[in-house]
Design a protein around this motif. Sequence first.
Motif, PDB file in Angstrom:
ATOM      1  N   ILE A  91       0.859  -1.183   0.000  1.00 54.61           N
ATOM      2  CA  ILE A  91       0.000   0.000   0.000  1.00 54.61           C
ATOM      3  C   ILE A  91       0.897   1.235   0.000  1.00 54.61           C
ATOM      4  CG2 ILE A  91      -0.223   0.077   2.537  1.00 54.61           C
ATOM      5  CD1 ILE A  91      -3.163   1.016   2.047  1.00 54.61           C
ATOM      6  N   PRO A  92       0.591   2.244  -0.813  1.00 50.77           N
ATOM      7  CA  PRO A  92       1.469   3.416  -0.934  1.00 50.77           C
ATOM      8  C   PRO A  92       1.652   4.159   0.389  1.00 50.77           C
ATOM      9  CG  PRO A  92      -0.123   3.364  -2.735  1.00 50.77           C
ATOM     10  CD  PRO A  92      -0.550   2.310  -1.745  1.00 50.77           C
ATOM     11  N   SER A  93       2.791   4.813   0.513  1.00 46.21           N
ATOM     12  CA  SER A  93       3.125   5.515   1.752  1.00 46.21           C
ATOM     13  C   SER A  93       2.302   6.777   1.960  1.00 46.21           C
ATOM     14  CB  SER A  93       4.621   5.872   1.755  1.00 46.21           C
ATOM     15  OG  SER A  93       4.937   6.690   0.633  1.00 46.21           O
ATOM     16  N   HIS A  94       1.680   7.320   0.880  1.00 45.50           N
ATOM     17  CA  HIS A  94       0.940   8.574   1.050  1.00 45.50           C
ATOM     18  C   HIS A  94      -0.434   8.382   1.692  1.00 45.50           C
ATOM     19  CE1 HIS A  94      -0.967   7.276  -2.808  1.00 45.50           C
ATOM     20  NE2 HIS A  94      -2.024   7.867  -2.287  1.00 45.50           N
ATOM     21  N   VAL A  95      -0.895   7.142   1.801  1.00 44.64           N
ATOM     22  CA  VAL A  95      -2.214   6.883   2.390  1.00 44.64           C
ATOM     23  C   VAL A  95      -2.126   7.071   3.900  1.00 44.64           C
ATOM     24  CG1 VAL A  95      -4.019   5.175   2.759  1.00 44.64           C
ATOM     25  CG2 VAL A  95      -2.806   5.245   0.571  1.00 44.64           C
TER      26      VAL A  95
END
Length: 364
Positions: free
Chosen positions: A148-152
């Motif tokens: 899962i992307p770090s920006h979430v």
Amino acid sequence: MAKKSLAAVATETKQTEIQEFPLPDIGTDGGILKVEIVGVCGTDVSYYYNLKEPMILGHHVVGHIYKIGELAAKRWGVKEGDRVVMEEYLPCGQCELCRTGLYRLCRYTNPKMGGIRYGATPIAVKPALYGGFSQYMYLHPNAVLHKIPSHVPAIEAALALPLSNGFEWMRIIGNVAPGDVVVIQGPGQQGLACALAAKAAGAETVIITGRNSSLERLKLALKLGADYTVNVSSENLIEKVKDITNGKMADLVIDVTSGGTEPVISSLEVAKTGGIVLLGALKNRRFNEFDLDIIYHKSLTVKGVRGHSYQSVQMAVEFITSKKFPLGMMNSHNFQLTETDLALRTSAGEIDPFRLLVTVSPWQ
């Protein structure tokens, strides 16, 4: 590198205590996760209130790969530092259920059949770090994980598993499509997840039900995209659905309420002829004087649903990453590891009757 982990161990019914565990030797096919955040699930609460053996609870886990064996890195396609969402299942990978994609039903991931899974495995099973209410968690060779992307935001990433159930039941099993009418009984985590998944699938009308005790959650459901709410404490559900749909009734109804059997009966009643009724919650009781003929007369499809698949978790991760819905508002409480008891009691409704998603952040 760290050599030990603090964890909140459920030691007795309604009691946890902070204990220290050594980080295990992972070999080439395992790993260690540095836990970022954990969502509190109803299953955690049920174990907490009826504990059989000491264990580390928590299975809605988001974290970063802290240490990874060479074979595990290749198999999972991850490296140290990657952020992942964990599934709770530790399937064998070899049985017919696993081979056909139904690994959530594999006997080796069922604690009631002697299996192990995250958040439901006694600390007597080494290396003990099988729960998310901990600074670190052991990555078993059979673990199932998703990048899962770090920006979430962390509190949104923690929704991946609850939302995946919604996508499993609405999209994959229920085949919700544009133009459909969906009725969701119960505005808890699972009900809200179903509402979001149904709207994402293009459902024309989503109706979610609740009682006087759920008024705040019903308001939240509307903010998240549901079209109508029905307070079954004061409104007649059948008449309300008939009015909203101009007599069409519901293409699909799902009951995710805990406790009583009345929502099951009303679900059958508000489904249209030829409709689908999904049962997604345990009742822990038998039905008395239940009229089965309604299923026959309306030619209903009635199916029990539980858990998620790899595909539905991926759907949830992509849905969260898209930021199309204001998911952050679903989180009402975030606690420290030392406050795990408070987190579990809050999720159970002891502290705040209007709680929503409750999370624990072990490094906060």
